[in-house]
Every structure is written in structure tokens, then in C-alpha cells.
Design a protein around this motif. Structure first.
Motif, PDB file in Angstrom:
ATOM      1  N   GLY A  28       0.815  -1.200   0.000  1.00 16.19           N
ATOM      2  CA  GLY A  28       0.000   0.000   0.000  1.00 16.19           C
ATOM      3  C   GLY A  28       0.849   1.249   0.000  1.00 16.19           C
ATOM      4  O   GLY A  28       2.042   1.205  -0.294  1.00 16.19           O
ATOM      5  N   GLU A  29       0.231   2.377   0.352  1.00 15.93           N
ATOM      6  CA  GLU A  29       0.927   3.663   0.378  1.00 15.93           C
ATOM      7  C   GLU A  29       1.227   4.050   1.817  1.00 15.93           C
ATOM      8  O   GLU A  29       0.338   4.039   2.667  1.00 15.93           O
ATOM      9  CB  GLU A  29       0.049   4.743  -0.266  1.00 15.93           C
ATOM     10  CG  GLU A  29       0.741   6.084  -0.333  1.00 15.93           C
ATOM     11  CD  GLU A  29      -0.105   7.146  -1.018  1.00 15.93           C
ATOM     12  OE1 GLU A  29       0.162   8.325  -0.785  1.00 15.93           O
ATOM     13  OE2 GLU A  29      -1.028   6.791  -1.772  1.00 15.93           O
ATOM     14  N   LEU A  30       2.485   4.374   2.087  1.00 15.95           N
ATOM     15  CA  LEU A  30       2.874   4.822   3.414  1.00 15.95           C
ATOM     16  C   LEU A  30       2.394   6.263   3.583  1.00 15.95           C
ATOM     17  O   LEU A  30       2.719   7.114   2.758  1.00 15.95           O
ATOM     18  CB  LEU A  30       4.391   4.731   3.598  1.00 15.95           C
ATOM     19  CG  LEU A  30       4.817   4.784   5.057  1.00 15.95           C
ATOM     20  CD1 LEU A  30       5.967   3.847   5.302  1.00 15.95           C
ATOM     21  CD2 LEU A  30       5.143   6.176   5.484  1.00 15.95           C
ATOM     22  N   PRO A  60       3.298   7.213  11.435  1.00 13.59           N
ATOM     23  CA  PRO A  60       3.172   6.738  10.060  1.00 13.59           C
ATOM     24  C   PRO A  60       2.160   5.598   9.992  1.00 13.59           C
ATOM     25  O   PRO A  60       1.970   4.863  10.957  1.00 13.59           O
ATOM     26  CB  PRO A  60       4.583   6.238   9.727  1.00 13.59           C
ATOM     27  CG  PRO A  60       5.137   5.804  11.041  1.00 13.59           C
ATOM     28  CD  PRO A  60       4.518   6.710  12.075  1.00 13.59           C
ATOM     29  N   GLY A  61       1.538   5.488   8.843  1.00 10.26           N
ATOM     30  CA  GLY A  61       0.583   4.414   8.638  1.00 10.26           C
ATOM     31  C   GLY A  61       0.680   3.869   7.242  1.00 10.26           C
ATOM     32  O   GLY A  61       1.460   4.363   6.416  1.00 10.26           O
ATOM     33  N   LEU A  62      -0.091   2.873   6.973  1.00 14.46           N
ATOM     34  CA  LEU A  62      -0.134   2.258   5.653  1.00 14.46           C
ATOM     35  C   LEU A  62      -1.575   2.211   5.196  1.00 14.46           C
ATOM     36  O   LEU A  62      -2.434   1.637   5.882  1.00 14.46           O
ATOM     37  CB  LEU A  62       0.449   0.845   5.699  1.00 14.46           C
ATOM     38  CG  LEU A  62       0.563   0.142   4.347  1.00 14.46           C
ATOM     39  CD1 LEU A  62       1.665   0.776   3.504  1.00 14.46           C
ATOM     40  CD2 LEU A  62       0.827  -1.341   4.527  1.00 14.46           C
ATOM     41  N   GLY A  67      -7.675  -1.814   1.273  1.00 13.53           N
ATOM     42  CA  GLY A  67      -8.663  -0.844   1.726  1.00 13.53           C
ATOM     43  C   GLY A  67      -8.607  -0.536   3.211  1.00 13.53           C
ATOM     44  O   GLY A  67      -9.332   0.329   3.694  1.00 13.53           O
ATOM     45  N   LYS A  68      -7.744  -1.212   3.952  1.00 16.83           N
ATOM     46  CA  LYS A  68      -7.636  -0.972   5.390  1.00 16.83           C
ATOM     47  C   LYS A  68      -6.527   0.039   5.675  1.00 16.83           C
ATOM     48  O   LYS A  68      -5.591   0.185   4.900  1.00 16.83           O
ATOM     49  CB  LYS A  68      -7.337  -2.276   6.132  1.00 16.83           C
ATOM     50  CG  LYS A  68      -8.474  -3.270   6.059  1.00 16.83           C
ATOM     51  CD  LYS A  68      -8.119  -4.533   6.796  1.00 16.83           C
ATOM     52  CE  LYS A  68      -9.238  -5.564   6.660  1.00 16.83           C
ATOM     53  NZ  LYS A  68      -8.849  -6.845   7.253  1.00 16.83           N
ATOM     54  N   LEU A  69      -6.648   0.697   6.818  1.00 16.61           N
ATOM     55  CA  LEU A  69      -5.649   1.654   7.272  1.00 16.61           C
ATOM     56  C   LEU A  69      -4.946   1.060   8.485  1.00 16.61           C
ATOM     57  O   LEU A  69      -5.603   0.620   9.431  1.00 16.61           O
ATOM     58  CB  LEU A  69      -6.325   2.978   7.642  1.00 16.61           C
ATOM     59  CG  LEU A  69      -5.428   4.139   8.014  1.00 16.61           C
ATOM     60  CD1 LEU A  69      -4.503   4.520   6.842  1.00 16.61           C
ATOM     61  CD2 LEU A  69      -6.265   5.346   8.416  1.00 16.61           C
ATOM     62  N   TYR A  70      -3.615   1.025   8.446  1.00 16.10           N
ATOM     63  CA  TYR A  70      -2.815   0.405   9.494  1.00 16.10           C
ATOM     64  C   TYR A  70      -1.880   1.438  10.129  1.00 16.10           C
ATOM     65  O   TYR A  70      -1.252   2.230   9.421  1.00 16.10           O
ATOM     66  CB  TYR A  70      -1.921  -0.700   8.915  1.00 16.10           C
ATOM     67  CG  TYR A  70      -2.657  -1.793   8.201  1.00 16.10           C
ATOM     68  CD1 TYR A  70      -3.028  -2.952   8.864  1.00 16.10           C
ATOM     69  CD2 TYR A  70      -2.976  -1.682   6.848  1.00 16.10           C
ATOM     70  CE1 TYR A  70      -3.698  -3.971   8.206  1.00 16.10           C
ATOM     71  CE2 TYR A  70      -3.642  -2.695   6.182  1.00 16.10           C
ATOM     72  CZ  TYR A  70      -3.999  -3.841   6.864  1.00 16.10           C
ATOM     73  OH  TYR A  70      -4.661  -4.850   6.210  1.00 16.10           O
ATOM     74  N   LEU A  71      -1.757   1.396  11.440  1.00 13.07           N
ATOM     75  CA  LEU A  71      -0.694   2.099  12.142  1.00 13.07           C
ATOM     76  C   LEU A  71       0.506   1.171  12.076  1.00 13.07           C
ATOM     77  O   LEU A  71       0.368  -0.035  12.269  1.00 13.07           O
ATOM     78  CB  LEU A  71      -1.094   2.346  13.603  1.00 13.07           C
ATOM     79  CG  LEU A  71      -0.013   2.869  14.542  1.00 13.07           C
ATOM     80  CD1 LEU A  71       0.469   4.251  14.109  1.00 13.07           C
ATOM     81  CD2 LEU A  71      -0.541   2.907  15.969  1.00 13.07           C
ATOM     82  N   GLY A 102     -11.662  -2.145  15.843  1.00  9.91           N
ATOM     83  CA  GLY A 102     -11.681  -1.495  14.542  1.00  9.91           C
ATOM     84  C   GLY A 102     -10.345  -0.922  14.092  1.00  9.91           C
ATOM     85  O   GLY A 102     -10.239  -0.411  12.987  1.00  9.91           O
ATOM     86  N   TYR A 103      -9.335  -0.975  14.957  1.00 13.91           N
ATOM     87  CA  TYR A 103      -8.008  -0.451  14.610  1.00 13.91           C
ATOM     88  C   TYR A 103      -7.098  -1.597  14.195  1.00 13.91           C
ATOM     89  O   TYR A 103      -7.201  -2.706  14.713  1.00 13.91           O
ATOM     90  CB  TYR A 103      -7.383   0.287  15.802  1.00 13.91           C
ATOM     91  CG  TYR A 103      -8.143   1.528  16.176  1.00 13.91           C
ATOM     92  CD1 TYR A 103      -7.917   2.724  15.503  1.00 13.91           C
ATOM     93  CD2 TYR A 103      -9.087   1.501  17.188  1.00 13.91           C
ATOM     94  CE1 TYR A 103      -8.623   3.860  15.838  1.00 13.91           C
ATOM     95  CE2 TYR A 103      -9.796   2.633  17.525  1.00 13.91           C
ATOM     96  CZ  TYR A 103      -9.559   3.816  16.849  1.00 13.91           C
ATOM     97  OH  TYR A 103     -10.258   4.937  17.179  1.00 13.91           O
ATOM     98  N   HIS A 104      -6.161  -1.293  13.266  1.00 17.07           N
ATOM     99  CA  HIS A 104      -5.216  -2.296  12.786  1.00 17.07           C
ATOM    100  C   HIS A 104      -3.799  -1.781  13.014  1.00 17.07           C
ATOM    101  O   HIS A 104      -3.480  -0.644  12.653  1.00 17.07           O
ATOM    102  CB  HIS A 104      -5.430  -2.566  11.295  1.00 17.07           C
ATOM    103  CG  HIS A 104      -6.845  -2.910  10.966  1.00 17.07           C
ATOM    104  ND1 HIS A 104      -7.427  -4.104  11.312  1.00 17.07           N
ATOM    105  CD2 HIS A 104      -7.809  -2.188  10.357  1.00 17.07           C
ATOM    106  CE1 HIS A 104      -8.677  -4.113  10.910  1.00 17.07           C
ATOM    107  NE2 HIS A 104      -8.941  -2.957  10.328  1.00 17.07           N
ATOM    108  N   LEU A 105      -2.967  -2.614  13.601  1.00 20.57           N
ATOM    109  CA  LEU A 105      -1.592  -2.261  13.925  1.00 20.57           C
ATOM    110  C   LEU A 105      -0.672  -3.327  13.348  1.00 20.57           C
ATOM    111  O   LEU A 105      -0.909  -4.524  13.528  1.00 20.57           O
ATOM    112  CB  LEU A 105      -1.413  -2.198  15.452  1.00 20.57           C
ATOM    113  CG  LEU A 105       0.009  -2.154  15.997  1.00 20.57           C
ATOM    114  CD1 LEU A 105       0.637  -0.804  15.714  1.00 20.57           C
ATOM    115  CD2 LEU A 105       0.012  -2.429  17.485  1.00 20.57           C
TER     116      LEU A 105
END
Length: 113
Positions: A28-30, A60-62, A67-71, A102-105
Motif C-alpha cells: 500500500g501507500e505509506l 506513520p501508517g499504511l 482498503g484498510k488503514l494500518y498504524l 476497529g483499529y489495525h496495527l
């Protein structure tokens, strides 16, 4: 009382599954999470700002291709020094995925250009 203790033990066991880490590789995109969440800033137009924000210590995240957003973090420490050079670029991140509420790490993250 026994029913109550059983219910508490069952919730503890189920809850521990929520926090079980598994090895993942995500493309994905950083992104700089603050600008991305605040006003959807990403991409080449945002690269200079993203680098400034990540270098200043913002997380920073990904934005995963899934479609998910990750820390993303290192081994229980920030990964900003490594991430800053990849701000708003496509990368692959390997690490341990933990999701809760609901958060992704992705922890112990390795950034691959």
C-alpha cells in the motif's frame, strides 16, 4: 457465582483471540496518519508535508491496497526514522498484525520499498 466466573473466563479467552498477532505482508501507500485522517492527504502532492510530519514524530501508517488503514510501529518503538523516506510512496510492510476495536496495527514492521 460459578456462572459469573465462567462468564468472565470465557470473555477473557475470547478477548485474547482479538489481540493474537499473526505475520502479514501488506502492500500500500505509506501515509502520515494525521494528515490522512484529517483531510485525506496522500500521494505525490503531499510527499513533502508527509515527510515533515513523520519526521516531527507524527505516526506513520499504511493505506493498504486491501482498503484498510494500518498504524505501523517498530518493536514497541516508533518507526518514523525509517518511514520518513517512504512518505506517500508505495511500499510493502511485513510484520505482526494486531486488530482491536476497529483499529489495525502492524508491529515489528519492516518496510520494503
Amino acid at each position: 457465582m460459578k456462572k459469573f466466573l465462567f462468564a468472565v473466563m470465557l470473555m477473557a479467552i475470547q478477548g485474547s483471540w482479538l489481540f493474537a498477532a499473526k505475520e502479514v505482508t501488506v502492500k500500500g501507500e505509506l501515509v502520515d496518519l494525521v494528515c490522512y485522517i484529517d483531510h485525506a492527504a496522500q500521494g505525490e502532492k503531499h510527499m513533502k508535508c508527509g515527510r515533515t510530519c513523520i519526521d516531527a514524530g507524527l505516526p506513520p501508517g499504511l493505506k493498504g491496497d486491501d482498503g484498510k488503514l494500518y498504524l505501523i510501529v517498530g518493536e514497541h518503538k516508533p518507526i518514523n526514522k525509517e518511514a520518513v523516506k517512504y512518505a506517500d510512496k508505495k511500499v510493502t510492510v511485513k510484520g505482526k498484525l494486531v486488530s482491536a476495536e476497529g483499529y489495525h496495527l502492524i508491529e515489528d514492521a519492516e518496510i520494503i520499498p
